[in-house]
Structure formats: structure tokens, C-alpha cells
Design a protein around this motif. Structure first.
Motif, short mmCIF file in Angstrom:
data_model
loop_
_atom_site.label_atom_id
_atom_site.label_comp_id
_atom_site.label_asym_id
_atom_site.label_seq_id
_atom_site.Cartn_x
_atom_site.Cartn_y
_atom_site.Cartn_z
N MET A 52 9.44 -7.43 10.35
CA MET A 52 9.20 -7.12 8.96
C MET A 52 8.31 -8.19 8.34
SD MET A 52 12.73 -5.80 7.35
CE MET A 52 13.90 -4.96 8.37
N ALA A 53 7.49 -7.73 7.42
CA ALA A 53 6.60 -8.66 6.73
C ALA A 53 6.64 -8.34 5.24
CB ALA A 53 5.19 -8.54 7.28
N PHE A 54 7.57 -8.94 4.55
CA PHE A 54 7.71 -8.70 3.12
C PHE A 54 6.64 -9.47 2.35
CE2 PHE A 54 11.85 -7.25 4.43
CZ PHE A 54 12.14 -6.24 3.54
N SER A 55 6.07 -8.80 1.34
CA SER A 55 5.07 -9.41 0.47
C SER A 55 5.59 -9.41 -0.95
CB SER A 55 3.77 -8.60 0.51
OG SER A 55 3.24 -8.56 1.81
N LYS A 56 5.39 -10.53 -1.66
CA LYS A 56 5.76 -10.61 -3.07
C LYS A 56 4.74 -9.80 -3.86
CE LYS A 56 7.61 -15.24 -2.57
NZ LYS A 56 7.53 -16.64 -2.96
N LEU A 57 5.23 -8.81 -4.62
CA LEU A 57 4.30 -7.97 -5.37
C LEU A 57 4.40 -8.17 -6.87
CD1 LEU A 57 4.21 -4.59 -3.43
CD2 LEU A 57 2.80 -6.61 -3.17
N ILE A 58 5.61 -8.28 -7.42
CA ILE A 58 5.77 -8.50 -8.85
C ILE A 58 7.01 -9.33 -9.11
CG2 ILE A 58 4.58 -6.37 -9.55
CD1 ILE A 58 7.31 -5.14 -10.15
N LYS A 59 7.13 -9.82 -10.33
CA LYS A 59 8.32 -10.54 -10.77
C LYS A 59 9.36 -9.52 -11.26
CE LYS A 59 6.88 -14.81 -10.31
NZ LYS A 59 7.47 -15.67 -9.30
N THR A 60 10.61 -9.85 -11.12
CA THR A 60 11.68 -8.94 -11.53
C THR A 60 11.59 -8.59 -13.02
OG1 THR A 60 13.18 -10.81 -11.80
CG2 THR A 60 13.29 -9.61 -9.71
N VAL A 68 1.07 -1.40 -8.04
CA VAL A 68 0.45 -2.63 -7.54
C VAL A 68 -0.54 -2.24 -6.45
CG1 VAL A 68 0.85 -4.85 -6.42
CG2 VAL A 68 2.58 -3.92 -7.97
N LYS A 69 -1.78 -2.68 -6.61
CA LYS A 69 -2.78 -2.41 -5.58
C LYS A 69 -2.64 -3.45 -4.48
CE LYS A 69 -5.99 -0.03 -8.57
NZ LYS A 69 -5.45 1.25 -8.42
N THR A 70 -2.53 -3.00 -3.23
CA THR A 70 -2.43 -3.90 -2.10
C THR A 70 -3.58 -3.61 -1.14
OG1 THR A 70 -1.14 -2.46 -0.62
CG2 THR A 70 0.10 -3.73 -2.28
N LYS A 71 -3.73 -4.42 -0.12
CA LYS A 71 -4.80 -4.17 0.85
C LYS A 71 -4.52 -2.93 1.68
CE LYS A 71 -3.14 -7.17 4.58
NZ LYS A 71 -3.45 -8.32 5.41
N TYR A 72 -3.29 -2.44 1.66
CA TYR A 72 -2.92 -1.25 2.43
C TYR A 72 -3.10 0.02 1.61
CZ TYR A 72 -0.82 -4.82 5.34
OH TYR A 72 -0.62 -5.93 6.10
N GLU A 128 4.27 4.84 -1.72
CA GLU A 128 2.82 4.89 -1.88
C GLU A 128 2.46 5.75 -3.07
OE1 GLU A 128 -1.15 6.05 0.70
OE2 GLU A 128 0.75 5.75 1.75
N ASP A 129 1.45 5.33 -3.81
CA ASP A 129 1.02 6.05 -5.02
C ASP A 129 0.10 7.20 -4.65
OD1 ASP A 129 0.72 6.78 -7.64
OD2 ASP A 129 -0.65 5.16 -8.15
N ALA A 130 0.62 8.14 -3.87
CA ALA A 130 -0.14 9.31 -3.46
C ALA A 130 0.81 10.45 -3.15
CB ALA A 130 -0.99 9.00 -2.23
N CYS A 131 0.61 11.58 -3.82
CA CYS A 131 1.39 12.77 -3.52
C CYS A 131 1.04 13.21 -2.10
CB CYS A 131 1.07 13.88 -4.52
SG CYS A 131 1.93 15.43 -4.17
N SER A 132 2.04 13.52 -1.30
CA SER A 132 1.78 13.94 0.07
C SER A 132 1.14 15.32 0.14
CB SER A 132 3.09 13.94 0.88
OG SER A 132 3.98 14.93 0.37
#
Length: 103
Positions: free
Chosen positions: A1-9, A20-24, A40-44
């Protein structure tokens, strides 16, 4: 696992959405019942930004064709979508919300 900090609580309110925009991919983080979920911010169904839709309890409705998904599991709960949302594991570490983007 590779957790990334994205936002503050403190950036996320109960029942709220944060993109949050990420490189993925753009990731939506939400808080429901004190728990944090990410997807993911995308409707399947058609790739539309689902964060523009409405969140009611743990169900998000896509603004374009009204597909509905459970944000906790990604499961489709109303068509026209047939594939689930891509979801991510989350955790809270101190004041940070972290998301496993590489699982």
C-alpha cells in the motif's frame, strides 16, 4: 500500500465532498457517519465528473444520466451504469486524510 496525504481533516465536513487532483486521477473524498471514503471523480457509465452530482446519505447520483452509486463500496444502485465506481482505501493519520492510490 502507498497512502498519500491528500487533505487535512478540517477541510472535509460531514456529508461534504472534496475533489483532489492527483497524478493518477481526480479523487473525491467524502465523510459519512464520521468515516472517510474516496472514489474516482468519474461516472463509470460515461466518465462525467460525478462530484457535480448530489450526495444523499451514502448514495451519489451522477448529474448527467442519473446513475446512482454507493460511495462506500462503489456499487451501482441505479442504472444506466453497470460498472462500479473505482474506490480507494482511506485512513486518517493525525490531521491528514490519506488515500491509497496505488493499491
Amino acid at each position: 500500500m502507498a497512502f498519500s496525504k491528500l487533505i487535512k481533516t478540517n477541510e472535509l465536513k460531514e456529508g461534504g465532498l472534496c475533489v483532489v487532483k492527483t497524478k493518477y486521477a481526480p479523487i473525491v473524498i467524502c465523510k459519512i457517519g464520521g468515516e472517510v471514503f474516496a472514489f474516482e471523480d468519474a461516472c463509470s457509465h460515461d466518465g462525467e465528473e460525478i462530484s457535480c452530482g448530489t450526495l444523499d446519505a451514502d448514495i451519489i447520483t451522477c448529474p448527467r444520466h442519473f446513475a446512482k452509486f454507493n460511495v462506500k463500496t462503489g456499487a451501482v444502485v441505479a442504472r444506466p451504469a453497470t460498472e462500479p465506481l473505482t474506490t480507494y482505501k482511506t485512513r486518517i493519520s493525525g490531521d491528514d486524510i490519506e488515500v491509497d492510490l496505488e493499491d
